[in-house]
Design a protein around this motif. Structure first.
Motif, PDB file in Angstrom:
ATOM      1  N   GLU A   1       0.801  -1.078   0.304  1.00 52.75           N
ATOM      2  CA  GLU A   1      -0.333   0.290   0.330  1.00 52.75           C
ATOM      3  C   GLU A   1       0.879   1.019  -0.055  1.00 52.75           C
ATOM      4  N   GLU A   2       1.924   1.628   0.936  1.00 55.50           N
ATOM      5  CA  GLU A   2       3.163   2.329   1.373  1.00 55.50           C
ATOM      6  C   GLU A   2       3.639   2.426   0.181  1.00 55.50           C
ATOM      7  N   ILE A   3       4.008   1.378  -0.703  1.00 57.98           N
ATOM      8  CA  ILE A   3       4.744   1.362  -2.093  1.00 57.98           C
ATOM      9  C   ILE A   3       3.653   2.265  -3.211  1.00 57.98           C
ATOM     10  N   GLY A   4       2.385   1.618  -3.415  1.00 56.88           N
ATOM     11  CA  GLY A   4       1.913   2.612  -4.296  1.00 56.88           C
ATOM     12  C   GLY A   4       1.573   3.657  -4.005  1.00 56.88           C
ATOM     13  N   GLN A   5       1.367   3.887  -2.941  1.00 56.02           N
ATOM     14  CA  GLN A   5       1.136   5.426  -2.467  1.00 56.02           C
ATOM     15  C   GLN A   5       2.445   6.636  -3.069  1.00 56.02           C
ATOM     16  N   ILE A   6       3.661   5.886  -2.801  1.00 52.89           N
ATOM     17  CA  ILE A   6       4.918   6.557  -2.753  1.00 52.89           C
ATOM     18  C   ILE A   6       5.171   6.413  -4.743  1.00 52.89           C
ATOM     19  N   LEU A   7       4.250   5.826  -5.049  1.00 49.89           N
ATOM     20  CA  LEU A   7       4.826   5.412  -6.807  1.00 49.89           C
ATOM     21  C   LEU A   7       3.605   5.723  -7.235  1.00 49.89           C
ATOM     22  N   GLY A   8       2.797   6.162  -7.185  1.00 54.14           N
ATOM     23  CA  GLY A   8       1.144   6.746  -7.339  1.00 54.14           C
ATOM     24  C   GLY A   8       0.528   5.676  -8.577  1.00 54.14           C
ATOM     25  N   ILE A   9       0.461   4.534  -7.595  1.00 49.43           N
ATOM     26  CA  ILE A   9      -0.040   3.602  -8.413  1.00 49.43           C
ATOM     27  C   ILE A   9      -0.633   2.735  -7.741  1.00 49.43           C
ATOM     28  N   SER A  10      -1.939   1.317  -7.468  1.00 51.18           N
ATOM     29  CA  SER A  10      -2.684   0.934  -6.924  1.00 51.18           C
ATOM     30  C   SER A  10      -1.704  -0.103  -5.948  1.00 51.18           C
ATOM     31  N   THR A  11      -1.977  -0.626  -4.883  1.00 55.38           N
ATOM     32  CA  THR A  11      -2.062  -1.571  -4.358  1.00 55.38           C
ATOM     33  C   THR A  11      -1.949  -3.120  -5.639  1.00 55.38           C
ATOM     34  N   LYS A  12      -3.002  -3.222  -5.924  1.00 53.12           N
ATOM     35  CA  LYS A  12      -3.488  -4.469  -6.828  1.00 53.12           C
ATOM     36  C   LYS A  12      -1.293  -4.196  -8.009  1.00 53.12           C
ATOM     37  N   ASN A  13      -1.482  -2.799  -8.704  1.00 49.55           N
ATOM     38  CA  ASN A  13      -0.378  -3.300  -9.731  1.00 49.55           C
ATOM     39  C   ASN A  13       0.783  -3.036  -8.501  1.00 49.55           C
ATOM     40  N   VAL A  14       1.056  -2.607  -7.924  1.00 51.25           N
ATOM     41  CA  VAL A  14       2.536  -2.805  -6.915  1.00 51.25           C
ATOM     42  C   VAL A  14       2.276  -4.634  -6.919  1.00 51.25           C
ATOM     43  N   SER A  15       1.455  -5.415  -6.359  1.00 52.39           N
ATOM     44  CA  SER A  15       1.699  -6.768  -6.347  1.00 52.39           C
ATOM     45  C   SER A  15       1.605  -7.368  -7.749  1.00 52.39           C
ATOM     46  N   VAL A  16       1.720  -7.193  -8.505  1.00 53.26           N
ATOM     47  CA  VAL A  16       1.417  -7.897 -10.091  1.00 53.26           C
ATOM     48  C   VAL A  16       2.656  -7.222 -10.727  1.00 53.26           C
ATOM     49  N   ARG A  17       3.012  -6.055 -10.385  1.00 51.12           N
ATOM     50  CA  ARG A  17       4.394  -5.423 -11.232  1.00 51.12           C
ATOM     51  C   ARG A  17       5.673  -6.749 -10.419  1.00 51.12           C
ATOM     52  N   LEU A  18       5.436  -6.811  -9.129  1.00 51.09           N
ATOM     53  CA  LEU A  18       6.413  -7.808  -8.136  1.00 51.09           C
ATOM     54  C   LEU A  18       7.045  -8.731  -8.831  1.00 51.09           C
ATOM     55  N   VAL A  19       5.161  -9.417  -8.988  1.00 54.06           N
ATOM     56  CA  VAL A  19       5.295 -10.851  -9.894  1.00 54.06           C
ATOM     57  C   VAL A  19       6.464 -10.622 -10.895  1.00 54.06           C
ATOM     58  N   ARG A  20       5.337 -10.095 -11.847  1.00 54.60           N
ATOM     59  CA  ARG A  20       6.774 -10.249 -12.817  1.00 54.60           C
ATOM     60  C   ARG A  20       8.282  -8.985 -13.463  1.00 54.60           C
ATOM     61  N   ILE A  21       8.750  -8.603 -12.266  1.00 54.01           N
ATOM     62  CA  ILE A  21      10.019  -8.574 -11.971  1.00 54.01           C
ATOM     63  C   ILE A  21      10.846  -8.823 -11.704  1.00 54.01           C
ATOM     64  N   ARG A  22       9.778 -10.415 -10.209  1.00 56.34           N
ATOM     65  CA  ARG A  22      10.020 -11.158 -10.065  1.00 56.34           C
ATOM     66  C   ARG A  22      11.104 -12.686 -10.827  1.00 56.34           C
ATOM     67  N   GLU A  23       9.643 -12.849 -12.003  1.00 56.43           N
ATOM     68  CA  GLU A  23       9.923 -13.769 -13.663  1.00 56.43           C
ATOM     69  C   GLU A  23      11.011 -13.240 -14.131  1.00 56.43           C
ATOM     70  N   GLN A  24      11.366 -11.635 -14.137  1.00 55.82           N
ATOM     71  CA  GLN A  24      11.933 -10.983 -15.610  1.00 55.82           C
ATOM     72  C   GLN A  24      13.674 -11.274 -14.239  1.00 55.82           C
ATOM     73  N   MET A  25      13.403 -11.075 -13.339  1.00 56.31           N
ATOM     74  CA  MET A  25      15.073 -10.664 -12.447  1.00 56.31           C
ATOM     75  C   MET A  25      15.770 -12.563 -12.891  1.00 56.31           C
ATOM     76  N   LYS A  26      14.698 -13.935 -12.145  1.00 54.85           N
ATOM     77  CA  LYS A  26      14.962 -15.254 -13.160  1.00 54.85           C
ATOM     78  C   LYS A  26      15.455 -15.600 -13.824  1.00 54.85           C
ATOM     79  N   LYS A  27      14.900 -14.824 -15.285  1.00 57.45           N
ATOM     80  CA  LYS A  27      15.257 -14.890 -16.483  1.00 57.45           C
ATOM     81  C   LYS A  27      16.852 -14.717 -16.843  1.00 57.45           C
ATOM     82  N   MET A  28      17.135 -13.624 -16.190  1.00 58.51           N
ATOM     83  CA  MET A  28      18.426 -12.304 -16.666  1.00 58.51           C
ATOM     84  C   MET A  28      19.597 -13.935 -16.841  1.00 58.51           C
TER      85      MET A  28
END
Length: 159
Positions: A130-157
């Motif tokens: 929630e706080e990450i979303g407030q700082i970045l101006g995105i929804s809490t759900k968007n933070v959650s979704v983006r973190l999942v995608r980022i983790r997958e992206q980083m695993k493939k690097m």
């Protein structure tokens, strides 16, 4: 002016680790990190009089200023055609497994887009979604979704 300066000095002392961490995520070069830190302090000083929140919101505001400063300077740096100077200085002891993992994580985070880097940085600071979303101006759900995608992206690097 004296009171504003004292207030600013207290604010910097209590938040310098946070500001430095944000700056470090955008560069591993000691001089460049110092430049980012200094630019962030300048922007905090300029914006402090217009900040109207309470002490609880101040930390989030400082994160936003630091992130926006680093992202802006990172974009400018990418637009310039520069040749990086390299030094044979390793900030981590390569003999230690934990240090190797930290170095690998840092290299992978640096490959992310600036906005994704900001999300990871705030997540690593143990901030709630929630706080990450407030700082970045995105929804809490968007933070959650983006973190999942980022983790997958980083695993493939690759390194």
């Amino acid at each position: 002016m004296e009171k504003k300066q004292e207030s600013f000095e207290r604010l910097v002392r209590s938040n310098k680790d946070t500001i430095y961490t944000v700056c470090y995520m955008f560069s591993k070069d000691e001089d460049e990190v110092a430049d980012l830190f200094q630019e962030t302090l300048i922007n905090i000083w300029k914006g402090l009089s217009s900040f109207s929140g309470n002490d609880g919101a101040l930390r989030g505001w400082i994160y936003r200023v630091a992130l926006n400063t680093c992202i802006s300077l990172d974009r400018k740096k990418r637009l310039r055609n520069t040749i990086p100077l390299t030094m044979d200085v390793n900030l981590f002891d390569p003999a230690e497994e934990r240090a190797l993992r930290a170095d690998q994580l840092h290299r992978r985070i640096c490959k992310l887009q600036p906005f994704d880097r900001a999300i990871v940085l705030l997540w690593l600071e143990d901030l709630p979604y929630e706080e990450i979303g407030q700082i970045l101006g995105i929804s809490t759900k968007n933070v959650s979704v983006r973190l999942v995608r980022i983790r997958e992206q980083m695993k493939k690097m690759n390194e």
